[in-house]
Design a protein around this motif. Structure first.
Motif, mmCIF file in Angstrom:
data_model
loop_
_atom_site.group_PDB
_atom_site.id
_atom_site.type_symbol
_atom_site.label_atom_id
_atom_site.label_comp_id
_atom_site.label_asym_id
_atom_site.label_seq_id
_atom_site.Cartn_x
_atom_site.Cartn_y
_atom_site.Cartn_z
ATOM 1 N N ASN A 36 1.036 -1.044 0.154
ATOM 2 C CA ASN A 36 0.195 -0.445 0.033
ATOM 3 C C ASN A 36 0.330 1.378 -0.094
ATOM 4 O OD1 ASN A 36 -2.433 2.167 -0.051
ATOM 5 N ND2 ASN A 36 -2.707 1.354 2.848
ATOM 6 N N ASN A 37 1.260 1.474 -1.473
ATOM 7 C CA ASN A 37 2.324 2.978 -1.001
ATOM 8 C C ASN A 37 3.720 2.348 -0.231
ATOM 9 O OD1 ASN A 37 0.837 4.365 -3.306
ATOM 10 N ND2 ASN A 37 -0.381 5.399 -1.978
ATOM 11 N N GLN A 38 4.034 1.217 -0.981
ATOM 12 C CA GLN A 38 5.603 1.035 -0.096
ATOM 13 C C GLN A 38 6.214 0.100 -0.785
ATOM 14 O OE1 GLN A 38 2.718 -2.064 2.024
ATOM 15 N NE2 GLN A 38 3.504 -1.179 4.299
ATOM 16 N N ALA A 39 7.550 0.223 -0.046
ATOM 17 C CA ALA A 39 8.599 -1.326 -1.324
ATOM 18 C C ALA A 39 9.112 -1.992 -0.735
ATOM 19 C CB ALA A 39 9.515 -0.296 -0.920
ATOM 20 N N VAL A 40 9.482 -2.672 -0.747
ATOM 21 C CA VAL A 40 9.902 -4.428 -0.048
ATOM 22 C C VAL A 40 10.932 -4.558 -0.840
ATOM 23 C CG1 VAL A 40 8.283 -6.048 -1.619
ATOM 24 C CG2 VAL A 40 9.408 -6.404 1.091
ATOM 25 N N TRP A 41 11.972 -5.447 -0.614
ATOM 26 C CA TRP A 41 12.786 -6.189 -0.956
ATOM 27 C C TRP A 41 12.248 -7.652 -1.005
ATOM 28 C CZ3 TRP A 41 16.567 -3.348 -3.596
ATOM 29 C CH2 TRP A 41 17.085 -2.221 -3.273
ATOM 30 N N THR A 42 12.697 -8.209 -2.161
ATOM 31 C CA THR A 42 12.837 -9.431 -2.539
ATOM 32 C C THR A 42 13.571 -10.257 -3.063
ATOM 33 O OG1 THR A 42 11.710 -9.695 -4.670
ATOM 34 C CG2 THR A 42 9.755 -9.069 -2.742
#
Length: 230
Positions: A36-42
């Protein structure tokens, strides 16, 4: 309706719309991340699908996420991450391995670099190498220390087992079957054979990781061999 009909198949396998947590297990082997308007590292290459407006950015050689240029040059494929940012549902997986979600509350955990699937941007990551010739020859024997507050997701082959470490009972493990351990532990790499006998071998019981102190170690019923990219 036949239990083998297309409708029955879709009903059995479709996503659960009630799941709205940031990190959710859609299946034991598939992680859903609700952005939700976020960032994540995968882990790079782990994306298997997404719904919504999500943008992907390859990690720069010196940018955020894990490590710096030198570490990336020697640490193999397990360190390469992809930044996903925006709003929507992101689905990630890794070769059918079992996914486990952990929430860190101002805590730290060390994970084999190849077994990190995803982590929140708020979680700090740092690579350390096992400084021994046996460790370097094993390939993939680098650890990622994840610390702070937020969700992380790790992967294992099969059902893992946690071994408790106490001062009176150190734990010895096969490096290629070792997934994670508590952040306060610093493993030593032990070998009882000569350097010559290790040449040309990528894994096995020639050397072990030794954990001493107070903590825990997570192992899997599988010896995973890693290959460093050229």
């Amino acid at each position: 309706m036949s239990k083998y009909s297309l409708e029955a198949f879709v009903n059995e396998t479709k996503e659960n719309p009630q799941q709205k947590d940031y990190f959710e297990l859609e299946t034991p082997h598939l992680l859903e991340i609700n952005l939700n308007n976020q960032a994540v590292w995968t882990k790079r290459g782990s994306m298997v699908g997404y719904v919504g407006g999500i943008n992907f950015e390859r990690q720069g050689m010196l940018a955020g996420g894990i490590g710096n240029l030198l570490k990336k040059a020697i640490s193999g494929e397990g360190t390469k991450l992809m930044k996903a940012e925006g709003s929507g549902r992101l689905y990630v997986a890794d070769s059918g391995k079992k996914v486990r979600i952990l929430y860190l509350n101002n805590e730290s955990v060390c994970v084999n670099g190849n077994d990190v699937l995803a982590h929140e941007q708020s979680v700090k990551s740092d690579i350390t190498m096992l400084k021994s010739i046996a460790g370097m020859m094993a390939g993939g024997l680098f650890q990622v220390k994840l610390s702070g507050t937020g969700h992380i997701a790790i992967t294992t082959h099969g059902e893992p087992l946690t071994l408790m470490v106490t001062p009176d009972n150190p734990v010895f493990t096969d490096p290629n079957a070792t997934v994670a351990w508590s952040g306060n532990l610093s493993p030593d790499l032990k070998t009882n054979v000569s350097f010559k006998s290790l040449i040309g071998r990528g894994s096995g019981e020639e050397f072990q990781m030794k954990f001493s102190g107070n903590g825990w170690v997570l192992i899997q019923p599988y010896e995973e061999v890693y290959f460093t990219e050229k």
